[in-house]
Design a protein around this motif. Structure first.
Motif, PDB file in Angstrom:
ATOM      1  N   PHE A 189     -14.226  15.239   2.053  1.00  0.00           N
ATOM      2  CA  PHE A 189     -13.609  16.121   1.061  1.00  0.00           C
ATOM      3  C   PHE A 189     -12.096  15.926   1.042  1.00  0.00           C
ATOM      4  N   CYS A 190     -11.481  15.931   2.231  1.00  0.00           N
ATOM      5  CA  CYS A 190     -10.025  15.793   2.320  1.00  0.00           C
ATOM      6  C   CYS A 190      -9.572  14.417   1.840  1.00  0.00           C
ATOM      7  N   GLY A 191     -10.305  13.376   2.258  1.00  0.00           N
ATOM      8  CA  GLY A 191      -9.942  12.020   1.845  1.00  0.00           C
ATOM      9  C   GLY A 191     -10.033  11.833   0.345  1.00  0.00           C
ATOM     10  N   ALA A 192     -11.099  12.362  -0.255  1.00  0.00           N
ATOM     11  CA  ALA A 192     -11.263  12.246  -1.703  1.00  0.00           C
ATOM     12  C   ALA A 192     -10.131  12.961  -2.436  1.00  0.00           C
ATOM     13  N   LYS A 193      -9.721  14.128  -1.932  1.00  0.00           N
ATOM     14  CA  LYS A 193      -8.623  14.872  -2.546  1.00  0.00           C
ATOM     15  C   LYS A 193      -7.314  14.093  -2.471  1.00  0.00           C
ATOM     16  N   VAL A 194      -7.077  13.463  -1.331  1.00  0.00           N
ATOM     17  CA  VAL A 194      -5.831  12.718  -1.128  1.00  0.00           C
ATOM     18  C   VAL A 194      -5.708  11.563  -2.118  1.00  0.00           C
ATOM     19  N   PHE A 195      -6.814  10.848  -2.343  1.00  0.00           N
ATOM     20  CA  PHE A 195      -6.755   9.632  -3.152  1.00  0.00           C
ATOM     21  C   PHE A 195      -7.193   9.826  -4.607  1.00  0.00           C
ATOM     22  N   MET A 205      -7.611  -1.940  -5.022  1.00  0.00           N
ATOM     23  CA  MET A 205      -9.027  -1.962  -4.690  1.00  0.00           C
ATOM     24  C   MET A 205      -9.280  -1.199  -3.384  1.00  0.00           C
ATOM     25  N   ASN A 206      -8.349  -1.295  -2.451  1.00  0.00           N
ATOM     26  CA  ASN A 206      -8.454  -0.550  -1.195  1.00  0.00           C
ATOM     27  C   ASN A 206      -8.531   0.948  -1.451  1.00  0.00           C
ATOM     28  N   VAL A 207      -7.678   1.423  -2.335  1.00  0.00           N
ATOM     29  CA  VAL A 207      -7.649   2.850  -2.641  1.00  0.00           C
ATOM     30  C   VAL A 207      -8.925   3.288  -3.350  1.00  0.00           C
ATOM     31  N   LEU A 208      -9.398   2.485  -4.307  1.00  0.00           N
ATOM     32  CA  LEU A 208     -10.652   2.810  -4.996  1.00  0.00           C
ATOM     33  C   LEU A 208     -11.811   2.906  -4.012  1.00  0.00           C
ATOM     34  N   LEU A 209     -11.938   1.894  -3.163  1.00  0.00           N
ATOM     35  CA  LEU A 209     -13.016   1.890  -2.176  1.00  0.00           C
ATOM     36  C   LEU A 209     -12.948   3.119  -1.280  1.00  0.00           C
ATOM     37  N   SER A 210     -11.750   3.413  -0.808  1.00  0.00           N
ATOM     38  CA  SER A 210     -11.579   4.541   0.102  1.00  0.00           C
ATOM     39  C   SER A 210     -11.918   5.856  -0.575  1.00  0.00           C
ATOM     40  N   CYS A 211     -11.416   6.047  -1.793  1.00  0.00           N
ATOM     41  CA  CYS A 211     -11.652   7.301  -2.505  1.00  0.00           C
ATOM     42  C   CYS A 211     -13.134   7.507  -2.788  1.00  0.00           C
ATOM     43  N   TYR A 212     -13.796   6.484  -3.313  1.00  0.00           N
ATOM     44  CA  TYR A 212     -15.214   6.619  -3.644  1.00  0.00           C
ATOM     45  C   TYR A 212     -16.072   6.789  -2.396  1.00  0.00           C
ATOM     46  N   HIS A 213     -15.663   6.132  -1.311  1.00  0.00           N
ATOM     47  CA  HIS A 213     -16.388   6.293  -0.053  1.00  0.00           C
ATOM     48  C   HIS A 213     -16.260   7.732   0.451  1.00  0.00           C
ATOM     49  N   PHE A 214     -15.049   8.285   0.382  1.00  0.00           N
ATOM     50  CA  PHE A 214     -14.840   9.671   0.793  1.00  0.00           C
ATOM     51  C   PHE A 214     -15.644  10.628  -0.094  1.00  0.00           C
ATOM     52  N   GLN A 215     -15.663  10.348  -1.387  1.00  0.00           N
ATOM     53  CA  GLN A 215     -16.419  11.203  -2.299  1.00  0.00           C
ATOM     54  C   GLN A 215     -17.909  11.204  -1.960  1.00  0.00           C
ATOM     55  N   LEU A 245       0.836  -1.204   0.000  1.00  0.00           N
ATOM     56  CA  LEU A 245       0.000   0.000   0.000  1.00  0.00           C
ATOM     57  C   LEU A 245       0.868   1.249   0.000  1.00  0.00           C
ATOM     58  N   GLY A 246       1.861   1.247   0.873  1.00  0.00           N
ATOM     59  CA  GLY A 246       2.748   2.398   0.950  1.00  0.00           C
ATOM     60  C   GLY A 246       3.580   2.585  -0.298  1.00  0.00           C
ATOM     61  N   LYS A 247       4.069   1.482  -0.865  1.00  0.00           N
ATOM     62  CA  LYS A 247       4.938   1.550  -2.041  1.00  0.00           C
ATOM     63  C   LYS A 247       4.178   1.965  -3.299  1.00  0.00           C
ATOM     64  N   THR A 248       2.977   1.419  -3.483  1.00  0.00           N
ATOM     65  CA  THR A 248       2.261   1.647  -4.743  1.00  0.00           C
ATOM     66  C   THR A 248       1.266   2.806  -4.680  1.00  0.00           C
ATOM     67  N   ASN A 249       0.790   3.131  -3.474  1.00  0.00           N
ATOM     68  CA  ASN A 249      -0.264   4.145  -3.382  1.00  0.00           C
ATOM     69  C   ASN A 249       0.014   5.253  -2.377  1.00  0.00           C
ATOM     70  N   GLY A 250       1.230   5.297  -1.841  1.00  0.00           N
ATOM     71  CA  GLY A 250       1.582   6.366  -0.921  1.00  0.00           C
ATOM     72  C   GLY A 250       1.373   5.982   0.535  1.00  0.00           C
ATOM     73  N   ALA A 251       2.158   6.581   1.408  1.00  0.00           N
ATOM     74  CA  ALA A 251       2.152   6.207   2.823  1.00  0.00           C
ATOM     75  C   ALA A 251       0.782   6.376   3.468  1.00  0.00           C
ATOM     76  N   VAL A 252       0.032   7.420   3.090  1.00  0.00           N
ATOM     77  CA  VAL A 252      -1.264   7.654   3.723  1.00  0.00           C
ATOM     78  C   VAL A 252      -2.247   6.529   3.442  1.00  0.00           C
TER      79      VAL A 252
END
Length: 276
Positions: A113-119, A91-101, A31-38
């Protein structure tokens, strides 16, 4: 993800638990390597289970390494990952981003708003790589939000979108296994949604938040009825799971499905859902 699809650790052999933990730590690292530490903040047991199941089915080449991490800085941890680990990370990142949106669009949540911007940037790239999964995740999260806003409390209806979402996540490849994997993911997703609603009922009632069980919570047979519903749903998932030709890590997978997913019902959900 909710983090309920976890192992019953005391019932695992030491070697089995070591391997389970190594997949979990491997997912955290990827997760950290491919999609960033956050993105490590989205780490969950559910995706670790997805990796174990799909790895058992397809048996991709594994990498085993030892690394330090923030949680265990004093000693290097074994980590296992493969191509499916990277799929689960995405898939984790997609789920998180769409959930934040959805949180931002529906509730004007600042966290959303902040979570969607991050991802957002990474999620857009992943959606291009996995358009089928991205489409279903977006549609079903939207459908779920719509049903919750309408106050739909019928358990089968309100849990269906999350079932449909999970059904698509488990289809790593559209091949001979896809129908069984879809049915398995569907029932597992419904179980996760209903279990989370049951475990959060008291909190939601106090806050006045939506919960599909709010109208039936005062019934004398409420708890027993919900437990029977959950038991029936996970049995349907297990029935599909047992149709898959799995050998690798089968004791761990069965431990999770036969015991681990039921632990919250036996002890209450006060434990951290992410950390091992």
């Amino acid at each position: 993800m909710f983090g309920y699809v976890t192992a019953n650790k005391p019932e695992l052999k030491m070697r089995e638990f070591g391997r389970y933990k190594a997949f979990y730590c491997g997912l955290c690292r990827r997760l950290g390597k491919t999609n960033g530490a956050v993105s490590r903040l989205t780490l969950s047991y559910d995706m670790t289970f997805l990796i174990l199941l799909l790895s058992s089915l397809y048996e991709p080449r594994e990498q085993q390494e030892r690394h330090h991490c923030l949680i265990h800085p004093g000693k290097k941890q074994w980590m296992i990952y493969n191509s499916i680990t990277d799929y689960a990370s995405d898939m984790n990142v997609l789920l998180s981003c769409y959930h934040f949106q959805d949180d931002w669009e529906d509730e004007k949540s600042i966290a959303g708003f902040c979570g969607a911007k991050v991802f957002a940037k990474r999620a857009k790239k992943i959606a291009g790589q996995y358009p089928r999964q991205a489409k279903v995740i977006r549609e079903q999260l939207g459908r779920l939000a719509e049903l919750e806003q309408k106050g739909i409390t019928e358990p089968d209806d309100i849990s269906r979108p999350f079932g449909e979402l999970m059904s698509e996540l488990f289809v790593y490849k559209e091949d001979a296994f896809q129908d069984v994997l879809r049915r398995f993911g569907f029932y597992l997703g419904k179980y996760i949604y209903l279990l989370d609603a049951f475990m959060d009922l008291e909190k939601d009632l106090k806050k006045g938040s939506f919960n599909p069980f709010r109208e039936s919570a005062d019934r004398e047979d409420f708890e027993e009825t919900v437990r029977q519903m959950l038991e029936g749903t996970i049995r349907q998932a297990v029935a599909e799971f047992e149709k898959l030709p799995l050998e690798q890590d089968l004791p761990i997978l069965r431990n999770i499905l036969y015991e681990g997913v039921k632990l919250p019902l036996m002890r209450g959900e006060n434990d951290d859902k992410r950390s091992i």
